[in-house]
Design a protein around this motif. Structure first.
Motif, short mmCIF file in Angstrom:
data_model
loop_
_atom_site.label_atom_id
_atom_site.label_comp_id
_atom_site.label_asym_id
_atom_site.label_seq_id
_atom_site.Cartn_x
_atom_site.Cartn_y
_atom_site.Cartn_z
N GLU A 64 0.90 -1.19 0.11
CA GLU A 64 -0.09 0.00 -0.07
C GLU A 64 1.02 1.28 0.07
O GLU A 64 1.72 1.44 0.89
CB GLU A 64 -1.02 0.07 1.20
CG GLU A 64 -1.98 -1.15 1.23
CD GLU A 64 -2.76 -1.14 2.51
OE1 GLU A 64 -2.33 -0.22 3.27
OE2 GLU A 64 -3.81 -1.67 2.80
N THR B 149 5.26 -0.60 8.23
CA THR B 149 5.36 0.60 7.42
C THR B 149 6.58 1.37 7.42
O THR B 149 7.16 1.63 8.55
CB THR B 149 4.30 1.62 7.96
OG1 THR B 149 2.73 0.73 7.80
CG2 THR B 149 3.70 2.53 6.86
N ALA C 224 -3.65 4.86 3.46
CA ALA C 224 -3.99 6.13 2.70
C ALA C 224 -4.36 7.28 3.80
O ALA C 224 -4.38 8.27 3.33
CB ALA C 224 -5.25 5.65 2.14
N ARG D 131 3.34 0.71 3.05
CA ARG D 131 3.04 -0.46 3.79
C ARG D 131 2.90 -1.84 3.29
O ARG D 131 2.42 -1.81 2.23
CB ARG D 131 1.75 -0.17 4.74
CG ARG D 131 1.27 -1.20 5.52
CD ARG D 131 -0.10 -0.87 6.29
NE ARG D 131 0.26 0.26 7.27
CZ ARG D 131 -0.65 0.96 7.76
NH1 ARG D 131 -1.93 0.66 7.59
NH2 ARG D 131 -0.41 1.92 8.68
N THR E 99 1.49 -5.50 2.99
CA THR E 99 0.38 -6.23 3.37
C THR E 99 0.45 -7.63 3.56
O THR E 99 1.38 -8.15 2.78
CB THR E 99 -0.87 -5.64 2.43
OG1 THR E 99 -0.47 -6.43 1.20
CG2 THR E 99 -0.81 -4.37 2.31
#
Length: 396
Positions: free
Chosen positions: A178, A327, A362, A388, A390
């Motif tokens: 992400e 992250t 986000a 990040r 996932t």
């Protein structure tokens, strides 16, 4: 972009080159026709564009199926009934053709427009000052200036929207990763500045991220930052070693932009394994936030120097492996220097990042800027990028 819209833009740029129309006027014309043609083409309607070049003059006519408003166009047509609109532009000697790549041509036009708008703004301020010292007859002129201000603001809004898209690319879609970004300018009315980023997927699937903070302010720093991101993208896609990209870019740009100086942070991640490398040229250290809640800086053992600095390049690479849910935060110094203390800002960032680790990727960059800028003693452009990994990254 729709193929027919792309052809219209190429046709306009070719005609402008033949007539010798400068880049800023070309940009206003291309943007005005785009604002008219795009909604019509999306609705399945016909858009007919004709051009004629004669004696360094360009005539452009756009015919639409339905009347369109022209009030917010950055270049108003000389005549038209709403369905048929005509522009006449005066050029000069033939200029070099626009870059065939639409994005690069748009960047060139937008930078020329911003430079022109900056010049007009300075001229307008000077004119207002002179008028303030004249007699009472200036009142009528002030009314006219206010009308021009409003037209200029509307033109700026259209220009800035397209400039944002050109300068600040959307994150690529990468399975298992992400990506998110938030940009906070010093001047809320202008998207330009020296803090720029770039991200793309390399052959083989690894994700490359470039974050640049060019020295200076305004259009010049934007041009310098854009030059660095383009140079590094080109070198990366040519296959140059990751460790050498900053130094190689600096050597390449030195004879072209001798006054350019910029800090650079590079990241390269394999979404499948989570392995991430960082090359740092004088930039604030990235932050790793683990899914368990710990947050720490990722400093290089030997700090490097940025593009345009003496002995540039990343001395050592930082290599970490991200677990699913971890992250990485990349940011420019505006995030941590709002209270004029870098060490205090970075310590506060670690606390805030750990406290908000559960936020969706986000939303995280915007929330960090909001929390870190609760007190602003030193305003500066700020970019925050979040990467990040996932759980899907390791799934097969």
């Amino acid at each position: 972009m729709r193929p027919d819209l792309a052809r219209i833009r190429r046709r306009l740029r070719t005609a402008c080159a033949e007539a010798g129309v400068p880049a800023d006027d070309r940009g206003r014309l291309v943007l005005a026709v785009t604002l008219l043609a795009e909604p019509a083409l999306t609705a399945g309607e016909t858009v007919d564009v004709t051009t004629a070049v004669s004696d360094h003059r360009l005539a452009v006519t756009v015919r639409l199926d339905h009347a369109a408003s022209r009030d917010a166009l950055p270049l108003l047509p000389e005549r038209g009934d709403g369905e048929t609109l005509t522009w006449h532009l005066t050029g000069g000697r033939r200029v070099a053709p626009a870059d065939p790549d639409d994005d690069r041509a748009t960047r060139e036009e937008m930078l020329a427009l911003v430079a022109r708008a900056d010049t007009l703004a300075h001229e307008q301020r000077d004119l207002k000052h002179e008028l303030a010292e004249t007699n009472s007859g200036v009142l009528a002129m002030y009314v006219e200036l206010e009308q021009r201000d409003e037209q200029l603001r509307r033109a700026h809004a259209a220009i800035f929207r397209e400039l944002e898209d050109a300068l600040r690319p959307r994150p690529p879609a990468v399975p298992g990763l992400e990506l998110a970004v938030h940009y906070s300018p010093t001047d809320q009315d202008s998207p330009t500045g020296g803090d720029l980023y770039d991200w793309f997927v390399l052959p083989g699937g690894r994700v490359h991220v470039t974050l640049v903070d060019a020295v200076g302010h305004g259009v010049t720093s934007t041009r310098h930052a854009l030059t660095v991101t383009h140079a590094i993208r080109t070198l990366a896609l040519e296959g140059h070693p990751f460790r050498d990209l900053i130094a190689h870019a600096s050597r390449t740009l030195a004879p072209i932009e001798p006054g350019l100086m910029a800090t650079v942070l590079l990241a390269r991640m394999d979404p499948a394994t989570g392995r991430t490398e960082f090359a740092n040229g004088g930039h604030p250290e990235p932050v790793l936030v683990t899914s368990a809640g710990a947050a720490r800086l990722l400093p290089a053992p030997i700090p490097g120097r940025g593009v345009g600095f003496p002995d540039p390049g990343s001395r050592e690479l930082v290599d970490v492996v991200l677990a699913p849910g971890d992250t990485v935060l990349l940011y420019t110094d505006g995030l941590v220097e709002s209270r004029k203390d870098l060490d205090e800002g970075q310590a506060r960032l670690l606390t805030v990042a750990a406290a908000h680790r559960a936020l969706p990727a986000a939303s995280l960059p915007r929330e960090l800027v909001t929390r870190m800028h609760d007190v602003v003693l030193h305003a500066d452009d700020t970019v925050v990028l979040a990467l990040r990994r996932t759980p899907a990254a390791g799934a097969h």
